[in-house]
Write a protein that holds these residues in place. Sequence first.
Motif: not given
Length: 577
Positions: A248-255
């Motif tokens: 989720h942290m990776f998705f949040a960083a990407v978005l």
Amino acid sequence: MARESDDEEDQERLIHRESTDEAKIQRSSFEIDEPVTKTFKSFPFLHRRYLLAFLLPLFLVLLYFSTDFSRFFQVSSCFQSPIDSQISLMREAELRALNLLRTQKSGLFRLFNQSFSNPSSEISSNSTASVPTNSSSNSTFSVPDNLNEKKSSPMISLGEFKKELIKQIKLSNEVEQALLSSHQFGNGSGSVNSDEYFNGFGSYSKCGKWNYGKERKTIEWKPKPNTYLFAICVSGQMSNHLICLQKHMFFAAVLGRALILPNPKFDYQYDRVIDIEHINKCLGVKAVLTFEEFSQLKKDKVRIDRLICYMASTPCYLDEEHIKKLKGLGIQIGKLEVAWKEDVKLKNEIPSHPHVSEITEKFSCKDEVLAVGDLFYANVEEEWVMQPGGPVAHKCKTIIQPNRLIILTAQRFIQTFLGENFMALHFRRHGFLKFCNAKQESCFFPIPQAADCILRKVQRADTPVIYLSTDAAESETNLLQLLTVVNGKTVPLVKRPSHNSVEKWDALLVRHHLNSDDQVDAMLDKTICALSKVFIGASGSTFTDDILRLRKDWQLASDCDEYLCQGEQPNFIAEME
């Protein structure tokens, strides 16, 4: 007076002449040749020299044939020259090397014969089920109706093959050591230690630090104002949820969104287990909010504006029960949609969309609060996401780590019971038998086989004690302890004891009312294991995977870290139901 003197003188002359004449008469009767007599009289010792000249060579000849003179010319070892000493050492080394080579040849012939036994002898005509063998191939052997039936000429297992191969490699190193030892003078430090390295084909080694290789590939996490990603993790236990949270942290960083942690009434209370403040400190920005913080920010009006499901099968991996639970907590949920409609048609349980570009294309939106459902099974940029230190740029070794109180308690436990040089073992048993046997290669090992694998690692790592993190019954751990013996000495298996007010190593957890939390206990176990010199984990366990992640992130990983009996199959596998 003169007359008397003259008479005395005449008398003396007369006596002298008479004596001389008598002597001449006596000698004349015995002497033959007057010249010879005069010669011997002139040189009285000449006859002895002739005799000595004649007898000495004769004596030497007799002495030569009757005595071993070589021993009189040998030099004592104490006074041996360096060259003679070196030749002697070389001869001894060569003889020892020859003896070792004969032993090795015998062992290799035995290994060859066992490796190429007739596999047909393993098959019984009265079979009832097929079970995978210890080899890595897809071959099977049949379990006879009579389990006590003895198999003839069984092939050597992969584990036994590896042990025998290592033994032969060590013998080769001993031969090398023997030969090189004769070329060293003084205290020479160039001898070969047969236990020094083993990294595959030729070197048997002590456990060194894991090689971290190239620099990390990272993404900057810069949340845009008033844009949030609502984390939803429902798959499995805490370890699965932590993996889901990391993704989720990776998705949040990407978005470009801040991450909202779930409500503790819906999920785990993460701030008791991991250090939330540490995450934001490492990032240098407020990127992660607890549910309480977000709820206060929105004045208890929490809403998920858009729910785009990454998991198509059972949308967002949320069944009706979980959706009702979210709504029951006062969380409003907007329209539910699926990112990839083709996955619904194909009924793909685990989507295959591995690129960041696909995520930005499907999940970029202007809605304030976005949710994408459970991401435990997401395989987006997997090598990037699962690399040591994680995919997000930060100034710490890791951003997801245990609560500070748990780390301090783990350190106190190690100082009390274990010391620096200890091995950690995650020995998962409860519910693992059926899970492992359903896999192509089972990971549930009989206790004696597991003990054998553990002992090999103990000998290589040279650790005197093992920390045991397990859910196994005492009957299993007691047997494991009985079998954990090296050179006649038991290697203690240390389990974390229950709280005792006399002991102070867990005082911090007691003081903050964290000692009775199962998830805190689990994270404490993980932390102790992560701080070990060498770690042996359970294949297929996310609990083990999280420990390995911490070890790599903290740069504590060892070359000896591995799964229990890695590369082997259980030597006995039960039939499926």
